[in-house]
Motif scaffolding. Structure first.
Motif, mmCIF file in Angstrom:
data_model
loop_
_atom_site.group_PDB
_atom_site.id
_atom_site.type_symbol
_atom_site.label_atom_id
_atom_site.label_comp_id
_atom_site.label_asym_id
_atom_site.label_seq_id
_atom_site.Cartn_x
_atom_site.Cartn_y
_atom_site.Cartn_z
ATOM 1 N N PHE A 1 27.449 15.403 20.553
ATOM 2 C CA PHE A 1 27.220 16.792 19.924
ATOM 3 C C PHE A 1 26.059 16.150 19.107
ATOM 4 O O PHE A 1 25.800 15.368 18.291
ATOM 5 C CB PHE A 1 28.118 17.094 18.898
ATOM 6 C CG PHE A 1 28.137 17.987 18.095
ATOM 7 C CD1 PHE A 1 27.734 19.335 18.463
ATOM 8 C CD2 PHE A 1 27.872 17.775 16.660
ATOM 9 C CE1 PHE A 1 27.681 20.461 17.616
ATOM 10 C CE2 PHE A 1 27.558 18.768 15.770
ATOM 11 C CZ PHE A 1 27.447 20.091 16.285
ATOM 12 N N LEU A 2 25.073 17.153 18.958
ATOM 13 C CA LEU A 2 23.805 16.841 18.291
ATOM 14 C C LEU A 2 23.344 18.037 17.697
ATOM 15 O O LEU A 2 23.540 19.311 17.987
ATOM 16 C CB LEU A 2 22.636 16.615 19.273
ATOM 17 C CG LEU A 2 22.450 15.389 20.042
ATOM 18 C CD1 LEU A 2 23.058 15.714 21.494
ATOM 19 C CD2 LEU A 2 21.236 14.566 19.968
ATOM 20 N N VAL A 3 22.751 17.958 16.448
ATOM 21 C CA VAL A 3 22.288 19.095 15.570
ATOM 22 C C VAL A 3 20.812 18.520 15.088
ATOM 23 O O VAL A 3 20.740 17.372 14.704
ATOM 24 C CB VAL A 3 23.242 19.322 14.344
ATOM 25 C CG1 VAL A 3 23.514 18.178 13.356
ATOM 26 C CG2 VAL A 3 22.810 20.617 13.471
ATOM 27 N N LYS A 4 20.028 19.569 15.213
ATOM 28 C CA LYS A 4 18.735 19.645 14.839
ATOM 29 C C LYS A 4 18.486 20.715 13.511
ATOM 30 O O LYS A 4 18.486 21.632 13.904
ATOM 31 C CB LYS A 4 17.699 19.314 15.711
ATOM 32 C CG LYS A 4 16.183 19.384 15.402
ATOM 33 C CD LYS A 4 15.324 19.512 16.698
ATOM 34 C CE LYS A 4 13.644 19.481 16.427
ATOM 35 N NZ LYS A 4 13.151 19.571 17.486
ATOM 36 N N TYR A 5 17.916 19.911 12.453
ATOM 37 C CA TYR A 5 17.686 20.800 11.192
ATOM 38 C C TYR A 5 16.001 20.760 11.348
ATOM 39 O O TYR A 5 15.253 19.711 11.161
ATOM 40 C CB TYR A 5 18.223 20.216 9.891
ATOM 41 C CG TYR A 5 19.596 20.306 9.912
ATOM 42 C CD1 TYR A 5 20.250 21.478 10.114
ATOM 43 C CD2 TYR A 5 20.396 19.156 9.688
ATOM 44 C CE1 TYR A 5 21.796 21.293 10.195
ATOM 45 C CE2 TYR A 5 21.774 19.105 9.875
ATOM 46 C CZ TYR A 5 22.380 20.340 9.878
ATOM 47 O OH TYR A 5 23.750 20.183 9.966
#
Length: 315
Positions: free
Chosen positions: A145-149
């Motif tokens: 799981f990846l999240v980019k802000y």
């Protein structure tokens, strides 16, 4: 440079900060607590607004049970009794909701995330974090799981998520973001909300879906003396839909835009806490309890990925 990224301490928690020097726009991320955005500040004319409500101290942030700003994966909201079936097999998740009745809000909350990348450009800067779900109890699948802000020069704040099935079997996935929004020092009763939906999900006493009903409120609707704890089916003829949180007194509108369409954010939860000092606006990729109903649920084949985008802008 117009943008910078740096680290700082919040008590004993290490944070990453993206900041735009000219405007003061900034976001603050805590990898140790599920890579949550602890602070988001956006400028409108001469005023810098802090638009997220999160617990004010490191201790209260660690203890928070209201999921402020948390990333909800591989499921969001409730699964009754923590039980679900996938491809004919039964599974049991931990019943972690208050009262131990349901599983709630996924398996990455308050987990230590890994910094994958940080990037500074002329017109934006970004931070990417990851967490590997490697067959935790009740979810015997391997998913990265990846999240980019990203913070942009035009004032946009963007949340991109991605889930990649690294296992050998298909797996169910759902994603939601759980921010509580504020507009200055006003109470929620001073605001209006514009919901991109004509359909509200009906719940039983355990807040599990039983069907849908027509949504009959104004657009925008006054929040004064109105309580929300509802899931909505998003309506849009475009590849995105926008919820607007409006303060007429301050002449500002916070726009929360979610991608829509196949596999995207086609549901939305709105919640007004009893204190009436904020509003939770939660884009979801599937309906509540989709692990059982299949309503909007994404199923990833081995090696496949799913992704989506949420954008915030203060107008």
């Amino acid at each position: 440079m117009p943008f910078e990224i740096f680290k700082q301490l919040f008590g004993d928690l290490e944070e990453y900060v993206i900041q735009q020097s000219e405007t003061g726009n900034r976001c603050v991320v805590v990898p140790q607590l599920g890579a949550i955005v602890r602070q988001l500040s956006l400028r409108k004319n001469l005023t810098l607004f802090s638009v997220l409500k999160t617990p004010p101290t490191p201790e209260k942030l660690k203890e928070d049970s209201k999921s402020a700003s948390e990333l909800l994966f591989p499921f969001a909201s409730r699964i009754p009794q923590g039980k679900y079936k996938f491809l004919g097999k039964p599974y049991q998740l931990e019943k972690n909701e208050t009262g131990n009745q349901n599983a709630i809000h996924g398996l990455v909350r308050k987990r230590q995330f890994h910094l994958e990348e940080q990037a500074v450009h002329i017109d934006h800067a970004s931070l990417t974090f990851s967490y590997l779900l490697d067959s935790p109890d009740g979810y015997p699948f391997t998913v990265k799981f990846l999240v980019k802000y990203s913070l942009h020069a035009d004032g946009r704040f963007v949340v991109d998520y991605e889930a990649l099935n690294q296992g050998n079997d298909p797996c169910p996935v759902m994603f939601g973001w759980h921010p509580y929004f504020v507009l200055g020092n006003e109470d929620a009763d001073a605001w209006k909300i514009n919901i991109p939906s004509d359909t509200v999900v009906t719940f039983d006493d355990n807040q599990i879906p039983t069907g849908v009903a027509n949504l009959q409120i104004g657009k925008p609707a006054l929040l004064n003396n109105r309580e929300f704890d509802n899931c909505f089916v998003v309506k849009s003829d475009e590849p995105s839909a926008t919820t607007e949180l409006i303060s007429d007194n301050q002449h500002i509108t916070l726009k929360i835009t979610q991608e829509t369409g196949e596999g995207k954010f086609n549901h939305l939860v709105i919640y007004t806490p009893p204190a009436r000092d904020c509003v939770a606006i939660e884009p979801l990729t599937a309906n509540v309890d989709s692990f059982n109903s299949g309503d909007g649920l994404n199923i990833l084949a081995p090696g496949n990925k799913i992704e989506g985008k949420i954008t915030l802008k203060l107008d």
